[in-house]
Enzyme design. Structure first.
Site, PDB file in Angstrom:
ATOM      1  CE  LYS A  44      67.154  -3.549  66.539  1.00  0.00           C
ATOM      2  NZ  LYS A  44      67.570  -4.178  68.233  1.00  0.00           N
ATOM      3  NE  ARG A 142      64.752  -4.183  75.661  1.00  0.00           N
ATOM      4  CZ  ARG A 142      65.514  -3.364  74.503  1.00  0.00           C
ATOM      5  NH1 ARG A 142      65.592  -2.075  74.172  1.00  0.00           N
ATOM      6  NH2 ARG A 142      65.766  -4.711  74.217  1.00  0.00           N
ATOM      7  CG  HIS A 171      70.846  -5.561  75.447  1.00  0.00           C
ATOM      8  ND1 HIS A 171      71.595  -5.646  73.797  1.00  0.00           N
ATOM      9  CD2 HIS A 171      69.315  -4.669  74.663  1.00  0.00           C
ATOM     10  CE1 HIS A 171      70.841  -4.570  72.950  1.00  0.00           C
ATOM     11  NE2 HIS A 171      70.277  -4.040  73.584  1.00  0.00           N
ATOM     12  NE  ARG A 226      72.366  -9.025  71.382  1.00  0.00           N
ATOM     13  CZ  ARG A 226      72.947  -9.083  73.163  1.00  0.00           C
ATOM     14  NH1 ARG A 226      73.352  -9.970  73.405  1.00  0.00           N
ATOM     15  NH2 ARG A 226      72.638  -8.326  73.516  1.00  0.00           N
ATOM     16  CE1 TYR A 267      49.657  24.042  51.699  1.00  0.00           C
ATOM     17  CE2 TYR A 267      50.762  21.921  52.124  1.00  0.00           C
ATOM     18  CZ  TYR A 267      50.680  22.517  51.595  1.00  0.00           C
ATOM     19  OH  TYR A 267      49.463  21.387  50.785  1.00  0.00           O
ATOM     20  CG  MET A 315      52.568  14.277  52.067  1.00  0.00           C
ATOM     21  SD  MET A 315      50.641  13.828  52.024  1.00  0.00           S
ATOM     22  CE  MET A 315      49.953  14.035  53.640  1.00  0.00           C
ATOM     23  CG  ASP A 316      53.422  14.566  47.933  1.00  0.00           C
ATOM     24  OD1 ASP A 316      52.829  13.153  48.868  1.00  0.00           O
ATOM     25  OD2 ASP A 316      52.299  15.222  48.005  1.00  0.00           O
TER      26      ASP A 316
HETATM   27  C1  LIG Z   1      69.248  -3.811  68.823  1.00  0.00           C
HETATM   28  C2  LIG Z   1      69.468  -5.481  69.261  1.00  0.00           C
HETATM   29  C3  LIG Z   1      70.896  -5.192  68.834  1.00  0.00           C
HETATM   30  C4  LIG Z   1      72.493  -4.409  68.274  1.00  0.00           C
HETATM   31  O1  LIG Z   1      71.949  -3.013  69.012  1.00  0.00           O
HETATM   32  P1  LIG Z   1      73.057  -2.265  68.511  1.00  0.00           P
HETATM   33  O2  LIG Z   1      73.241  -0.498  69.599  1.00  0.00           O
HETATM   34  O3  LIG Z   1      72.674  -1.086  67.407  1.00  0.00           O
HETATM   35  O4  LIG Z   1      74.675  -2.044  68.044  1.00  0.00           O
HETATM   36  C5  LIG Z   1      72.089  -5.855  69.951  1.00  0.00           C
HETATM   37  N1  LIG Z   1      70.985  -6.682  70.789  1.00  0.00           N
HETATM   38  C6  LIG Z   1      70.085  -6.985  70.970  1.00  0.00           C
HETATM   39  C7  LIG Z   1      69.408  -8.107  72.425  1.00  0.00           C
HETATM   40  C8  LIG Z   1      68.825  -5.718  70.390  1.00  0.00           C
HETATM   41  O5  LIG Z   1      67.904  -5.714  70.488  1.00  0.00           O
END
Ligand SMILES: *Cc1c(COP(=O)(O)O)cnc(C)c1O
Length: 377
Positions: A44, A142, A171, A226, A267, A315-316
């Protein structure tokens, strides 16, 4: 310069080592396999700033068999790149059109009965079954279905002919704090949710483990893990793991100059040279991903050692104090990297400004900073 045009002389660039990604995925997939689990590489947010498609391809080469995306759009971008592996996506606006996802074989998350009904109706319309993963909220609060509504959701899903329930999933809130009591509490709710799904006649896969849990809780690997951050080589756990950070952020010295003691830099003139010294100007600033809050609190790797950035990050550009050394114009400047040679790391930046390395690397996705890949196969 339009961000769409490739810059032959980028002021700063991100280098992504796909060999490191493969190393990390091999390690994670081997651990998962010990528990009989498959591996979903989470790509993602454009692969946490590393580039979703190149990372996805490297992860699949190294043993991942699933990919995780946030939105359906992110999942479809993987399909558009020719990736045919299983892709799971889990967060969209209620009005999203699921049709392209169903047609292109993207697995979809379901948290509510309304969502289930919309996905089923879309599946009927396109004439293909939808693959769904029912999400149980085990304590993160969530997305996901609260335990009270779960029996009804699984019953509705089981009765829905246009929907194939592939998995149930959840999760974790505190997997990066091994031993946190919430982990076992969430696992217990997850096991209960599975029993309820089985009683409703479903036989789903189970997945709950992010990187931290995939590494530290073999009992929570279930059928699929995951990992996200760990595939990029960043370790969410307090204990050491053999992970290799994949991202290096680098720039180049464009000018050096000698200034006298008493001259100030950048700055606000927040830094004044205590002695005659040589400065190196580096064309990377907050527009390129160097947090301005690191002003006066960061160093870079330049000409074989760490040297302090002095005065404000602009900035740069930023300015490095080189003392009596005179680095060559054109010398490489490592802003952060794996850390193996002593260069700063994304983790150090994060610790310094009170965030996590996830935010540092993900924030490196910006059109001004091109990405270059090492180890592309
Ligand atoms: C981002 C995410 C993960 C991965 O989490 P990590 O901490 O980066 O391993 C797994 N499952 C879901 C639903 C996530 O949003």
């Amino acid at each position: 310069m339009s961000p769409d045009l490739p810059d032959s002389f980028p002021h700063a660039e991100v280098v992504v080592d796909l060999g490191a990604v493969r190393h990390n995925v091999r390690l994670l997939a081997a651990r998962a396999a010990e528990s009989g689990a498959a591996t979903m590489a989470v790509v993602k947010a454009d692969g946490y700033g590393h580039g979703a498609v190149p990372v996805a391809k490297a992860a699949l080469e190294a043993g991942a068999t699933w990919l995780g995306a946030c939105s359906l759009a992110e999942a479809l971008a993987l399909r558009a790149a020719g990736i045919t592996a299983r892709v799971f996506s889990w967060l969209d606006l209620p009005e999203v059109d699921y049709a392209p996802g169903i047609v292109q074989n993207v697995d979809l998350s379901v948290s509510t009965a309304e969502q289930l009904a919309r996905i089923a109706a879309t599946a009927r319309r396109v004439g293909l079954p939808a693959r769904v993963h029912l999400k149980i909220d085990t304590g993160l609060s969530r997305s996901g279905c609260i335990p009270r509504d779960w029996p009804e959701l699984v019953k509705a899903a089981a009765a829905e002919p246009d929907v194939e329930v592939v998995a149930i999933w959840s999760h974790l809130a505190c997997a990066d704090e091994p031993g946190h009591p919430s982990i076992d509490r969430q696992a217990e709710r997850f096991r209960t949710a599975y029993e309820v799904a089985r009683e409703a006649g479903l036989n789903p896969l189970r997945h709950i483990a992010n990187s931290a849990a995939a590494l530290s809780r073999p009992d929570l690997r279930f059928d699929l893990v995951r990992p996200g951050i760990a595939i990029y080589g960043l370790n969410p756990l307090p204990q050491r793991e053999d992970l290799r950070p994949a991202m290096t952020f680098r720039s180049t010295v464009v000018l050096t100059k000698r200034i006298d003691a008493g001259e100030s830099v950048s700055y606000g003139q927040t830094w004044t040279a205590p002695r005659d010294t040589t400065l190196a100007l580096v064309p990377a600033g907050y527009a390129d991903g160097v947090p301005r809050t690191l002003s006066g609190r960061m160093s870079v790797w330049l000409a074989g050692r760490r040297r302090p950035v002095v005065g404000r990050v602009c900035m740069d550009q930023l300015v490095v104090d080189c003392g009596d050394d005179e680095p060559a114009v054109g010398a490489e400047v490592i802003l952060f990297g794996p850390g193996a040679d002593g260069e700063p790391t994304a983790r150090e930046w994060a610790d310094e400004i009170g965030t996590i390395d996830y935010e540092i690397v993900t924030g490196m996705y910006r059109p001004r900073v091109p990405r270059r890949y090492l180890g592309q196969e």
